[in-house]
Design a protein around this motif. Structure first.
Motif, PDB file in Angstrom:
ATOM      1  N   VAL A  53       0.835  -1.205   0.000  1.00 39.52           N
ATOM      2  CA  VAL A  53       0.000   0.000   0.000  1.00 39.52           C
ATOM      3  C   VAL A  53       0.869   1.254   0.000  1.00 39.52           C
ATOM      4  CG1 VAL A  53      -1.755   1.288   1.270  1.00 39.52           C
ATOM      5  CG2 VAL A  53      -1.893  -1.210   1.123  1.00 39.52           C
ATOM      6  N   ARG A  54       1.937   1.225   0.797  1.00 40.18           N
ATOM      7  CA  ARG A  54       2.808   2.408   0.872  1.00 40.18           C
ATOM      8  C   ARG A  54       3.501   2.678  -0.458  1.00 40.18           C
ATOM      9  NH1 ARG A  54       4.705   6.262   0.233  1.00 40.18           N
ATOM     10  NH2 ARG A  54       6.203   7.505   1.414  1.00 40.18           N
ATOM     11  N   CYS A  55       3.959   1.650  -1.144  1.00 40.65           N
ATOM     12  CA  CYS A  55       4.616   1.843  -2.434  1.00 40.65           C
ATOM     13  C   CYS A  55       3.624   2.353  -3.480  1.00 40.65           C
ATOM     14  CB  CYS A  55       5.258   0.535  -2.897  1.00 40.65           C
ATOM     15  SG  CYS A  55       6.673   0.013  -1.910  1.00 40.65           S
ATOM     16  N   ALA A  56       2.370   1.923  -3.380  1.00 41.79           N
ATOM     17  CA  ALA A  56       1.367   2.397  -4.333  1.00 41.79           C
ATOM     18  C   ALA A  56       1.054   3.873  -4.120  1.00 41.79           C
ATOM     19  CB  ALA A  56       0.089   1.564  -4.217  1.00 41.79           C
ATOM     20  N   GLU A  57       1.156   4.350  -2.879  1.00 37.38           N
ATOM     21  CA  GLU A  57       0.895   5.765  -2.612  1.00 37.38           C
ATOM     22  C   GLU A  57       1.949   6.664  -3.238  1.00 37.38           C
ATOM     23  OE1 GLU A  57       0.678   6.108   1.559  1.00 37.38           O
ATOM     24  OE2 GLU A  57      -1.266   5.106   1.755  1.00 37.38           O
ATOM     25  N   GLY A  58       3.207   6.237  -3.253  1.00 40.45           N
ATOM     26  CA  GLY A  58       4.269   7.038  -3.848  1.00 40.45           C
ATOM     27  C   GLY A  58       4.464   8.349  -3.128  1.00 40.45           C
ATOM     28  N   LEU A  59       4.473   9.439  -3.888  1.00 40.72           N
ATOM     29  CA  LEU A  59       4.689  10.763  -3.315  1.00 40.72           C
ATOM     30  C   LEU A  59       3.435  11.352  -2.691  1.00 40.72           C
ATOM     31  CD1 LEU A  59       6.899  12.321  -6.144  1.00 40.72           C
ATOM     32  CD2 LEU A  59       7.636  11.181  -4.044  1.00 40.72           C
ATOM     33  N   GLU A  60       2.306  10.663  -2.782  1.00 46.14           N
ATOM     34  CA  GLU A  60       1.046  11.155  -2.209  1.00 46.14           C
ATOM     35  C   GLU A  60       0.909  10.810  -0.734  1.00 46.14           C
ATOM     36  OE1 GLU A  60      -0.818  13.068  -3.942  1.00 46.14           O
ATOM     37  OE2 GLU A  60       0.399  12.799  -5.750  1.00 46.14           O
TER      38      GLU A  60
END
Length: 555
Positions: A53-60
């Protein structure tokens, strides 16, 4: 001289900010191991899902998304476990981001080197500071293809950086690739699977001040009893109240046990981690805690009692002791190690060599150790050193980062400071100005020993090349400073300055060597062998003869 780069100032390295001790969990029952494996696998699965989930968020990513992830994990574990998992995920993503930036810089350095060398005529010789042209058309063609490959990889890495995409492998990329080379690694599929699952487990808990014994999730009592707070889905495995499972094994930290006991009895935070060594089949418990930030001592205080300069090499530390004036004292010392073999063997070799170095520093009474602030990150590129594969392997195998961290932590326990100096020109100037003057029939000086002197002088604030000759070193050893620069006493005073106030016998009068009755024994009490008779007629000697005293004598 105009081409020399500007040297950075020496500084005292900050001390360690944390402590970690470890003990083995012996005599675990089959039920204990089953519970630990279940808890580790459950929390590891939660960590993998949270990392995705954290990697999918990226810079957001932001505080609100972090809180939402923690709420989702709390339903399947507990609030404290969810907080530990999300924090570990955040740290892992940030580390991958820093590695991505370093990878981009490395690719850019390789591209610059290739473009420069491809622009030169074939066969043009290089210099010490820059490589020359390629030797043949075939090599030029291969390097031009590699340039295109690096430019494509650099463009892809920059695009990932701008979009906030990172690639993280829980368990390690190296172990993941080993799955395709089991024969070379000497592993079976079952053994590899066991290692892979163990690396992806999470059996850790952050400490919390004010809670009983400093940790609510993994608790260790002063008697060594270990208990684990089970996640909500595994609460049925508990063997005591409040959903806790008490292990049959107890721990006793032999190293820093008193410091650990003081912390838990005062309910101060202590973090714990339980892990399985699959090669040995042993379980371990690691306790760690933070130390208050201690202000480093001033640089002048570290230099007050002299310095030990250490030159780091591929197979040994070359160390030399210097007094506060920058004069070498005694003979060089070498502390060898072997960096071949496994990572555990290399780490043990470094620890053993550093232990001997620190023990010697304590015996001679210095307050600091001078070492080069090495960083070979930009020096390992294939494009910079070309065919020098052995040299690239050499500098890649030197554990510069781990070495500095381990030296600082081990030296702090003995009250020693570490002074980091600029590594520029230390080997060259040391060999040029110190190797030959200090070489004697009984002292063999290598280039690395001379570099240790250069490092120590730079740490003391003295110039490397403006050295003190061995004769002046002996004068200071006798308690006298160096003579003035002029050759006559009427221009610059007496040739030898007065001894310092701390030298013994500084106010005494030096007796001349003839201060004895004629024909009597010398001051040493030993008679010299008489000269043989001669047929040559000479003037009769006087009853009293004046002999000028040597500058090397003291009272």
């Amino acid at each position: 001289m105009g081409d020399l780069r500007k040297l950075t100032a020496s500084f005292v390295v900050s001390g360690p900010c944390g402590v970690a001790v470890r003990d083995r969990l012996k005599h675990l029952t089959a039920e204990d191991e089953r519970v630990l494996r279940a808890v580790g696998a459950h929390q590891g699965a939660l960590a993998s899902r949270d990392l995705k989930v954290r990697c999918a968020e990226g810079l957001e990513h932001g505080a609100q998304t972090w809180a939402a992830r923690k709420r989702d994990l709390t339903k399947e574990s507990s609030s404290r476990i969810a907080g530990a998992i999300t924090k570990a995920t955040h740290d892992q993503w940030a580390l991958a981001r820093r590695c991505q930036a370093a990878h981009i810089q490395k690719l850019a350095a390789g591209i610059r080197t290739l473009r420069y060398r491809l622009s030169l005529p074939l066969g043009e010789k290089g210099t010490k500071r820059a490589a020359g042209g390629y030797r043949s058309k075939g090599e030029w063609f291969r390097k031009s293809r590699r340039l295109v490959s690096l430019e494509a990889r650099h463009a892809a890495a920059v695009a990932d950086w701008q979009a906030g995409r990172v690639r993280v492998v829980r368990g390690g990329k190296h172990l993941l690739n080993t799955r395709h080379h089991l024969t070379e690694a000497g592993l079976t599929e079952d053994r590899w699977r066991e290692r892979w699952e163990a690396e992806r487990w999470i059996l850790a808990a952050d400490g919390e001040s004010g809670k009983r014994f400093g940790n609510e999730t993994i608790r260790v009592t002063p008697d060594g009893e270990v208990s684990v707070r089970l996640p909500a889905p595994l609460a049925h495995l508990a063997n005591t109240r409040h959903g806790r499972y008490v292990l049959a094994s107890t721990v006793a930290f032999a190293h820093r046990g008193a410091e650990w006991a003081d912390r838990i009895e005062a309910d101060r935070a202590v973090a714990y981690r339980i892990h399985l060594d699959t090669e040995r089949g042993r379980w371990y418990l690691t306790a760690s805690w933070q130390r208050p930030v201690v202000k480093t001592i001033p640089l002048e205080t570290a230099r007050a009692r002299g310095m030990i300069g250490v030159d780091t090499n591929a197979d040994h530390f070359a160390a030399y002791r210097l007094d506060q004036h920058g004069n070498p004292v005694g003979d060089p010392h070498r502390f060898g190690y072997d960096l071949a073999g496994t990572a555990g063997h290399r780490d043990a070799q470094i620890r053993h060599a550093l232990t001997r170095l620190i023990n010697w520093a304590v015996r001679v009474g210095v307050a600091a150790i001078g070492i080069e602030d090495l960083d070979f990150t930009p020096e390992k590129t294939r494009e910079k050193h070309g065919r020098r594969k052995r040299f690239r392997q050499l500098i890649s195998g030197m554990p510069t980062g781990k070495l500095k961290a381990r030296l600082v932590s081990m030296a702090a326990e003995h009250g020693l400071s570490v002074v980091a100096v600029d590594p520029a020109y230390t080997s060259m100037w040391g060999a040029q100005h110190w190797q030959k003057p200090l070489t004697t029939p009984h002292r063999k000086m290598s280039r690395h020993d001379a570099a240790g002197i250069a490092i120590g002088r730079r740490a003391l604030g003295h110039p490397v090349r403006d050295g003190v000759s061995p004769a002046r070193t002996e004068l200071r050893a006798w308690g006298r400073t160096a003579p003035p620069p002029h050759d006559r006493s009427d221009r610059a005073g007496h040739r030898t300055a007065q001894a310092g106030p701390g030298d013994r016998g500084r106010e005494g009068t030096r007796p001349p060597t003839t201060d004895r009755p004629p024909g009597g024994p010398p001051p040493s009490g030993k008679r010299k062998r008489g000269t043989s008779a001669s047929n040559t007629v000479r003037d009769a000697p006087s009853t009293h003869q004046w002999v000028q005293d040597s500058l090397m004598c003291t009272g």
